[in-house]
Motif scaffolding. Structure first.
Motif, short mmCIF file in Angstrom:
data_model
loop_
_atom_site.label_atom_id
_atom_site.label_comp_id
_atom_site.label_asym_id
_atom_site.label_seq_id
_atom_site.Cartn_x
_atom_site.Cartn_y
_atom_site.Cartn_z
N VAL A 183 -2.85 -5.96 4.77
CA VAL A 183 -0.96 -5.21 5.55
C VAL A 183 -1.34 -3.56 6.00
CG1 VAL A 183 1.47 -4.92 4.96
CG2 VAL A 183 0.26 -6.66 4.51
N MET A 184 -1.95 -2.74 5.50
CA MET A 184 -1.34 -1.34 6.05
C MET A 184 -2.91 -1.15 7.02
SD MET A 184 -0.42 0.40 3.07
CE MET A 184 0.20 0.05 1.81
N VAL A 185 -4.03 -2.37 7.10
CA VAL A 185 -4.77 -1.79 8.31
C VAL A 185 -3.86 -2.54 8.99
CG1 VAL A 185 -6.89 -2.78 9.01
CG2 VAL A 185 -7.24 -1.94 6.58
N LEU A 186 -3.09 -3.68 9.12
CA LEU A 186 -2.77 -3.72 10.40
C LEU A 186 -1.57 -2.49 10.87
CD1 LEU A 186 -1.90 -7.50 9.58
CD2 LEU A 186 -3.21 -6.38 11.31
N VAL A 243 -5.22 8.49 5.10
CA VAL A 243 -5.03 8.89 3.83
C VAL A 243 -4.09 8.37 3.20
CG1 VAL A 243 -3.52 11.24 4.77
CG2 VAL A 243 -5.51 11.77 2.10
N TYR A 244 -3.02 8.33 4.16
CA TYR A 244 -1.24 7.72 3.40
C TYR A 244 -2.23 5.98 2.87
CZ TYR A 244 1.29 12.11 4.57
OH TYR A 244 1.76 13.01 4.71
N PRO A 245 -2.00 5.50 3.75
CA PRO A 245 -2.51 4.07 3.60
C PRO A 245 -3.73 3.98 1.97
CG PRO A 245 -3.73 3.83 5.40
CD PRO A 245 -2.70 5.50 4.85
N ALA A 246 -4.73 4.64 2.38
CA ALA A 246 -5.31 4.57 1.07
C ALA A 246 -4.89 5.25 0.08
CB ALA A 246 -6.79 5.88 1.71
N MET A 247 -4.78 5.90 0.18
CA MET A 247 -3.53 6.88 -1.01
C MET A 247 -2.74 5.69 -2.13
SD MET A 247 -2.29 9.34 0.27
CE MET A 247 -1.04 11.04 -1.51
N PHE A 248 -3.30 4.59 -1.60
CA PHE A 248 -2.38 3.73 -2.27
C PHE A 248 -2.98 2.50 -3.56
CE2 PHE A 248 -1.84 -1.21 -4.07
CZ PHE A 248 -0.48 -1.10 -4.03
N PHE A 249 -5.04 2.93 -3.54
CA PHE A 249 -5.58 2.59 -3.92
C PHE A 249 -5.91 3.30 -4.71
CE2 PHE A 249 -5.78 0.01 -0.16
CZ PHE A 249 -5.30 -1.28 -0.14
N LEU A 250 -5.77 5.41 -4.78
CA LEU A 250 -6.22 5.99 -5.00
C LEU A 250 -5.32 6.30 -6.18
CD1 LEU A 250 -7.76 7.94 -2.26
CD2 LEU A 250 -8.67 6.97 -3.88
N TRP A 261 3.52 2.77 1.68
CA TRP A 261 4.43 1.71 2.18
C TRP A 261 5.08 1.53 3.38
CZ3 TRP A 261 2.79 -3.07 1.51
CH2 TRP A 261 2.32 -4.16 0.66
N MET A 262 5.44 3.23 3.78
CA MET A 262 5.54 3.85 5.51
C MET A 262 4.40 2.93 6.45
SD MET A 262 8.80 5.17 5.13
CE MET A 262 8.54 6.11 6.96
N THR A 263 3.54 2.84 6.42
CA THR A 263 2.12 3.24 7.18
C THR A 263 2.67 1.91 7.81
OG1 THR A 263 0.85 3.73 5.71
CG2 THR A 263 -0.25 2.12 8.08
N PRO A 264 3.62 0.30 7.59
CA PRO A 264 3.46 -0.46 8.68
C PRO A 264 5.21 -0.44 8.72
CG PRO A 264 3.81 -1.34 5.49
CD PRO A 264 2.74 0.11 6.02
#
Length: 265
Positions: free
Chosen positions: A153-156, A219-226, A236-239
């Motif tokens: 979802v983040m990549v999309l 950075v923002y979507p990657a921060m979900f996992f860090l 979740w603002m990414t999509p």
């Protein structure tokens, strides 16, 4: 047949045609793959060199920055494979190929994107996934069952942001056929998205978050996992930002097509 089904059928035909061409000129295919890999690995090497001189970048460790870069490579690779609009103005407006596109029933943007697919770019995505996975292990991050679905979802969302921005820039050619130099400039700006936005000053952070939202392709979507930098809201603002950017890009494109009067006008 629905327009979506028709476009998907065209996608299969274009990919099959691309494969036929590349099987004929295999050396070109591998040169492109190797050049993309060397470019990506050079950027990764730059990160390692930076951390030879400093233990942290802000409050980010080397493995965390590498993790963000791995995510960035995944999104950039998918975008590069399916949204190759770098020479749109020269090829389709100045040389008049847009006239041909508009005589066909498929949406003009879908046709332009399909005519310029670049599957070798997906190799960068695979390398980015490997880099991200390696950094994941070094950081000792937990792995939950939903993480692969969240990653998709983040990549999309990130790809939609890229697409929206570059479709908007390409559509400027409908209003002026003079080379603007904006796309190369934007390509340089997007490079800032491969690093944690928190290391920049407040003005640049605002620019990369809410004006040219390249922070949402890294950075923002990657921060979900860090765990040390987790920000669920910004991730979740990414999509959401992706849908907005893509909507703006499509609206500007459609308006530009209506304004277009042909190469001879």
């Amino acid at each position: 047949m629905s327009r979506l089904g028709y476009t998907f059928g065209l996608f299969k035909e274009y990919i099959a045609n691309y494969a036929k061409v590349k099987l004929t000129y295999r050396a070109d295919f591998w040169v492109e793959v190797v050049s993309d890999l060397l470019f990506s690995l050079t950027n990764l090497l730059f990160i390692f060199i930076v951390f030879q001189h400093t233990p942290t970048l802000g409050d980010w460790s080397e493995s965390e920055v590498v993790f963000v870069y791995g995510y960035f490579m995944i999104a950039q690779g998918v975008f590069g494979a399916f949204t190759n609009l770098w020479n749109f103005g020269d090829r389709y407006i100045i040389k008049g190929e847009m006239d041909r596109v508009l005589t066909r029933p498929a949406h003009s943007l879908a046709q332009v994107m399909l005519e310029n697919v670049d599957p070798p770019s997906l190799v960068s995505s695979l390398v980015g996934l490997a880099i991200m996975g390696t950094a994941w292990g070094k950081l000792g991050l937990a792995f939950d069952w939903y993480d692969p679905f969240v990653l998709v979802v983040m990549v999309l969302g990130s790809v939609l942001i890229y697409t929206g921005i570059y479709v908007t820039l390409a559509a400027i050619s409908f209003y002026s056929d003079a080379p603007t130099g904006i796309i190369p400039l934007m390509y340089n700006i997007q490079s800032y998205g491969r690093y944690p936005v928190q290391i920049y000053n407040r003005g640049i952070r605002f620019l990369l978050t809410w004006v040219l939202p390249f922070a949402f392709v890294g950075v923002y979507p990657a921060m979900f996992f860090l765990e040390a930098h987790r920000s669920v809201f910004m991730a979740w603002m990414t999509p959401v930002v992706g849908l907005i950017a893509a909507g703006i890009g499509l609206a500007v494109w459609n308006r530009g097509v209506k304004r277009y009067r042909g190469a001879g006008s």
